[in-house]
Design a protein around this motif. Structure first.
Motif, short mmCIF file in Angstrom:
data_model
loop_
_atom_site.label_atom_id
_atom_site.label_comp_id
_atom_site.label_asym_id
_atom_site.label_seq_id
_atom_site.Cartn_x
_atom_site.Cartn_y
_atom_site.Cartn_z
N VAL B 240 25.85 45.74 33.81
CA VAL B 240 25.96 47.18 33.54
C VAL B 240 26.61 47.93 34.70
O VAL B 240 27.62 48.61 34.51
N PRO B 241 26.11 47.81 35.92
CA PRO B 241 26.78 48.54 37.01
C PRO B 241 28.17 47.97 37.34
O PRO B 241 29.03 48.72 37.79
N SER B 242 28.42 46.69 37.08
CA SER B 242 29.75 46.13 37.34
C SER B 242 30.77 46.77 36.41
O SER B 242 31.89 47.07 36.80
N LEU B 243 30.34 46.97 35.17
CA LEU B 243 31.25 47.50 34.17
C LEU B 243 31.72 48.91 34.54
O LEU B 243 32.87 49.26 34.35
N GLY B 244 30.81 49.70 35.07
CA GLY B 244 31.17 51.07 35.40
C GLY B 244 31.43 51.27 36.88
O GLY B 244 31.52 52.41 37.35
N ALA B 245 31.57 50.17 37.63
CA ALA B 245 31.70 50.27 39.09
C ALA B 245 32.87 51.16 39.47
O ALA B 245 33.94 51.11 38.87
N TYR B 246 32.66 51.97 40.49
CA TYR B 246 33.72 52.86 40.94
C TYR B 246 34.05 52.61 42.41
O TYR B 246 35.21 52.43 42.79
N VAL B 247 33.02 52.59 43.25
CA VAL B 247 33.22 52.51 44.70
C VAL B 247 33.95 51.23 45.10
O VAL B 247 34.99 51.27 45.77
N THR B 248 33.43 50.07 44.68
CA THR B 248 34.00 48.79 45.10
C THR B 248 35.45 48.62 44.65
O THR B 248 36.32 48.31 45.46
#
Lengths: 364, 303
Positions: B240-248
């Motif tokens: 879930v957080p990988s899909l919406g990741a922004y910073v990295t």
């Protein structure tokens, strides 16, 4: 092996043969230089208090631990370093270790599946094993839906379905309540006779060992102290520990005077056979049920006795246990609860007596 | 009757129990429970549910010529735009990288979690602390640290040069993004895996080995099925957080590797197309919702 035609037991290949087996965990010696031979078809018990090394010994046979030193043979083949899945043995674990995500049927089939037995054969053998332990109708249950006794049967079926050469049982009845335990004792014994497989079981319960086993090995602090039939162990314990651990017993401190006389701690010489050197500190082992009790002046001529004061009487229903205090020891006498006969009162002087064959002299 | 006289002050007189009393007590207990959880409810409604509603409303609105949004002329144009090749590519790329990150985390974390779960309690706690230590440093700072490691003259390029793989540029590539995501989210995989493996009775592993299973078969037939709740929980927490990741992706990825998170930000801030940004956010949330539902369904069955 050269004595052909000799039908002595040792000529057969032992089911399990331990030679100078030692297991160390760090600096702790769990099993200390144990030699043991278990014959094919035998129901063998490893008995001892917790932490005595009996479970470690069993686990080494299973392959769940590897010996630090020594040789371990299963039907003549060196097996000490084989992983558990390469050994012709199966284990019934203490808490059964049934796979919670599988049905009874799948649990029982697991070993055969892993050995890539043909599907049709698996179905037949699983059904056979399930009916052997009388679990028909519960095939689709999961272990959480079973009672303790039923789980135990599943564990048995799961192991026996593989037709192991040796079945190892780690405190198989430990998790059951008393009534069920007694019932399962008889069942296990019958099952062993039926399948004819060598059973090796570990227990801390001396009564269980006496009831079920053909032979018993008594362990303490990593050492195997004595191996023998239940009668041998009960009647002729090798030392104080074994005498004390198996059944109730009175132990009177003594020392060896000659090969048929010992000197009790009160200075009285009594007959007592032993082959220990003169002067060895020993204990005279007198089982409570083998001791007699008389008025001091009425001890039969052919019996030895010591005199003390009756301290208490414990009522057990079918028996009475009398506690007699001497200046230097405390004795228990157990008598069947029958009307009539000598009925001493607490506080009276009584003589505790025995015939020569009622006692055994053991290493202190 | 001295006993009654001795009763401590404030204690009510006991009476014979009645069903009415029992019901009243239960009602009071449930009222207390509601009042105590009110702050959390209020916070969630105000700062989560209401903004969510606003996002939804905007996703059906129209972008006007001046870069603003008209809250009129409701339509599905923003959602139709998601079918365009550029947006579709970004969607699929994001999905693929999230899946890849999740799989790598799973493969790396499982043996590690098993190792932790089979240690003594002291070693276990120590290792769990090690897993959590990275959280003590700001996420942004840690991502910039990776920029140094992966950069032109960084550790990784130097190593690959030294072992004869030539000068390999890692920074601003998809690989760099995956490395960064795996690094950032690995603890979210380790912890649930550890929790579920730790609960497995290890005598089951012994039983499996005793029943002729090899080490791998034991893993596949016993450990993996029994730790499935942890596998699913960890996978969702990483996916879930990988899909919406922004910073990295912003820091480690290049212009060619735009992902959903960055694209949404662009729509809101640069392109000033709020309806498209809002609709993408909504689609993203739908995917996550499905993933979470899958988790509860599977987890609920096994536990």
């Amino acid at each position: 092996m050269s004595d052909r035609g000799d039908h002595h037991v040792s000529e057969q290949i032992a089911a399990v043969k331990l030679t100078a087996i030692t297991k160390r965990f760090g600096s702790v010696v769990a099993v200390d230089n144990v030699d043991l031979e278990i014959a094919d078809g035998e129901f063998f018990a490893l008995l001892g208090p917790s932490g005595c090394g009996k479970t470690t010994t069993l686990r080494m046979v299973a392959g769940l631990e590897f010996p630090t030193e020594g040789s371990l043979k299963i039907f003549g083949d060196e097996a000490g370093t084989l992983p558990p899945n390469k050994r012709p043995v199966n284990t019934v674990f203490q808490d059964y270790a049934l796979f919670p995500h599988m049905t009874v049927e799948a649990n029982v089939a697991f070993g055969l599946k892993m050995q890539r037995v043909a599907k049709q054969e698996i179905a037949g053998r699983v059904q056979e094993a399930i009916s052997l332990v009388r679990l028909e109708g519960l095939e689709q249950r999961r272990s959480q839906q079973l009672s303790g006794g039923q789980r135990q049967r599943v564990a048995l079926a799961r192991a026996l379905v593989n037709r192991p050469k040796v079945l190892l049982l780690d405190e198989p009845l430990g998790a059951l309540d008393l009534k069920l335990r007694q019932e399962m004792q008889g069942e296990l014994k019958a099952l062993q006779r039926e399948v004819g497989i060598t059973f090796v079981f570990v227990t801390h319960d001396q009564e269980e060992a006496l009831t079920m086993a053909d032979r018993i090995g008594v362990m303490n602090e990593g050492e195997l102290l004595q191996v023998g039939t239940p009668a041998e162990i009960y009647e002729h314990p090798v030392n104080r520990f074994v005498a004390n651990f198996i059944g109730q017993t009175n132990l009177l401190d003594a020392s060896v005077v000659s090969n048929d006389t010992v000197c009790l701690a009160n200075g009285v010489h009594i007959p007592g056979k032993s082959d220990l050197p003169v002067g060895t500190r020993v204990a005279v082992c007198l089982r409570p049920e083998r001791a007699g009790m008389h008025a001091p002046e009425e001890v039969p001529a052919d019996q030895q006795s010591v005199v003390g004061r009756l301290e208490s009487v414990t009522y057990l229903g079918n028996a009475l246990v009398y506690t007699v205090m001497l200046d230097w020891a405390r004795l228990e006498v157990r008598r069947e609860n029958q009307p009539g006969g000598y009925q001493p009162h607490v506080g009276e002087e009584v003589a505790v007596s025995w015939t020569l064959d009622a006692i055994s002299v053991v290493r202190a | 009757m001295t006993m009654v006289a001795d009763r401590p002050e404030g204690l009510e007189e006991a009476a014979v129990a009645t069903p009415e009393f029992e019901k009243a007590a239960e009602r009071a207990a449930s009222r207390r429970g509601f009042l105590l959880s009110l702050p959390a409810y209020a916070y969630l409604v105000l700062f989560f549910a209401v903004p969510l509603g606003i996002v939804m409303i905007y996703s059906f609105a129209t972008r006007n010529r001046f870069g603003g949004t008209d809250l009129s002329g409701w339509n599905l144009d923003a959602y139709r735009k998601l079918g365009e090749p550029i947006v579709r590519d970004i969607l699929f790329r994001s999905l693929w990288l999230a899946i890849l990150t999740t799989l790598i985390c799973l493969v790396v974390a499982y043996p590690f979690a098993y190792f932790i779960a089979t240690r003594t309690p002291l070693v276990r706690n120590l290792m769990l602390v090690f897993v959590m230590i990275p959280f003590w440093t700001n996420f942004l700072v840690r991502n910039y640290a990776w920029r140094v490691l992966l950069g032109n003259d960084g550790l990784f390029t130097n190593i690959s040069e030294a072992i004869g793989l030539g000068e390999r540029e890692l920074l601003f590539t998809t690989s760099a993004v995956v490395i960064g995501l795996v690094y950032g989210f690995l603890p979210f995989m380790v912890l649930p895996l550890y929790a579920s493996i730790e609960r497995i009775d290890l005598s089951l592993v012994e039983a499996s080995r005793d029943l002729y299973a090899s080490g791998f078969q034991t893993f596949r037939r016993v450990l993996l099925p029994l730790s499935m709740p942890g596998v699913i929980a960890g996978s969702i927490l990483v996916f879930v957080p990988s899909l919406g990741a922004y910073v990295t992706p912003e820091i480690l990825g290049g212009a060619k590797t735009t992902l959903l998170g960055s694209y949404i930000v662009t729509q809101f801030l640069t392109a000033r197309n709020w309806p498209v940004g809002a609709s993408l956010s909504f689609v993203l949330m739908a995917v996550m919702l499905v993933a979470t539902l899958v988790y509860f369904r599977t987890g609920g069955r096994n536990l």
